[in-house]
Scaffold this motif. Structure first.
Motif: not given
Length: 284
Positions: A204-211
């Motif tokens: 979330k901090l990096l604005n990407i998905s967990s996978p």
């Protein structure tokens, strides 16, 4: 081992160094070994330029022996101490975040943990010449631009040391997309590991998905995001167990674990022994 303290000591620059910079020349004979031989952290960045001799350090449970001409960078987070020194002569630069060039501050994060690097020839000569120039800048206190002069001169020394380290790091323009994301994750992890424990929180901090975060980290390091989070937390736990007399329960709380039994199981899983066993095993 010296007596444990309630928490890991943090050494600060003396009040008289209001500019956040100390630079000078030292030798084995005038090194404050009584103080430096006790495990501690700094709230500043520490650069050592050894001209000759031999020095042994312990940095985060790893022993380093510097022989001959070499440079060493110690980050504020790292717990360290001098072990012994013989015939050594050094230049030392102590500089806080506010006095460091912002670009250099970011680059220093990329080389941690830094190993001592041998340095010779023309590179050694220019680094020593710059260190001497820094010391001469200290002597110009009546100068109307004293602090700016000292800051710029010492940042030039940092730049020279950094460039030597960065030769051993892949240039940013050659990073794969996996390495770029992993670098951003590791920077975020260093600032947030006591608060954020879930891969999804970093994604979330990096604005990407967990996978996608896990895919990048796995490709770049061979380990999962959870693995790196756990090992960063446990490194801090080991530091506190070894260098302080805080209880395991206090350490768990300090690292963001309200569930003490869970923390105990995690430590055992990562280290292969209980926290108490680790502490007892490292007692002299």
């Amino acid at each position: 081992m010296p007596p444990k303290k309630k928490s890991i000591p943090v050494h600060s620059l003396p009040d008289k160094y209001k500019g956040g910079i100390v630079v000078g020349r030292m030798s084995a004979s005038n090194l404050p070994l009584e103080e430096a031989s006790h495990s501690h952290r700094h709230d500043f960045h520490f650069f050592i330029i050894q001209e000759k001799g031999t020095t042994a350090f312990e940095i985060d449970f790893k022993k380093h022996i510097i022989k001959g001409s070499a440079v060493l960078y110690i980050h504020p987070n790292q717990v360290h101490r001098f072990l012994k020194t013989k015939g050594a002569e050094y230049f030392g630069l102590l500089i806080n975040n506010e006095s460091l060039n912002a670009e250099y501050l970011n680059l220093l994060e990329e080389i941690v943990p830094a190993e001592p690097l041998a340095i010779q020839g023309g590179r050694l000569s220019i680094i020593i010449d710059t260190a001497v120039l820094c010391i001469k800048a200290v002597e110009r206190k009546p100068d109307s631009i004293y602090h700016a002069l000292l800051k710029d001169t010492c940042n030039a020394l940092v730049a020279l040391i950094l460039s030597h380290y960065l030769e051993n790091v892949k240039p940013a323009e050659k990073f794969s997309r996996f390495e770029t994301v992993t670098k951003a994750f590791k920077t975020s992890l260093e600032h947030n590991f006591t608060y954020l424990k879930r891969p999804s929180e970093y994604a979330k901090l990096l604005n990407i998905s967990s996978p996608y975060l896990n895919e990048c980290v796995k490709n770049a390091t061979g380990n999962t995001v959870s693995h790196l989070i756990q090992h960063r937390v446990i490194l801090e736990a080991k530091r506190l167990l070894y260098h302080s007399n805080k209880s395991v329960k206090e350490i768990a709380a300090e690292l963001g674990y309200d569930d003490y039994p869970y923390f105990s199981r995690l430590f055992t899983k990562v280290v292969g022994m209980t926290a108490i066993t680790f502490r007892n095993k490292n007692l002299d």
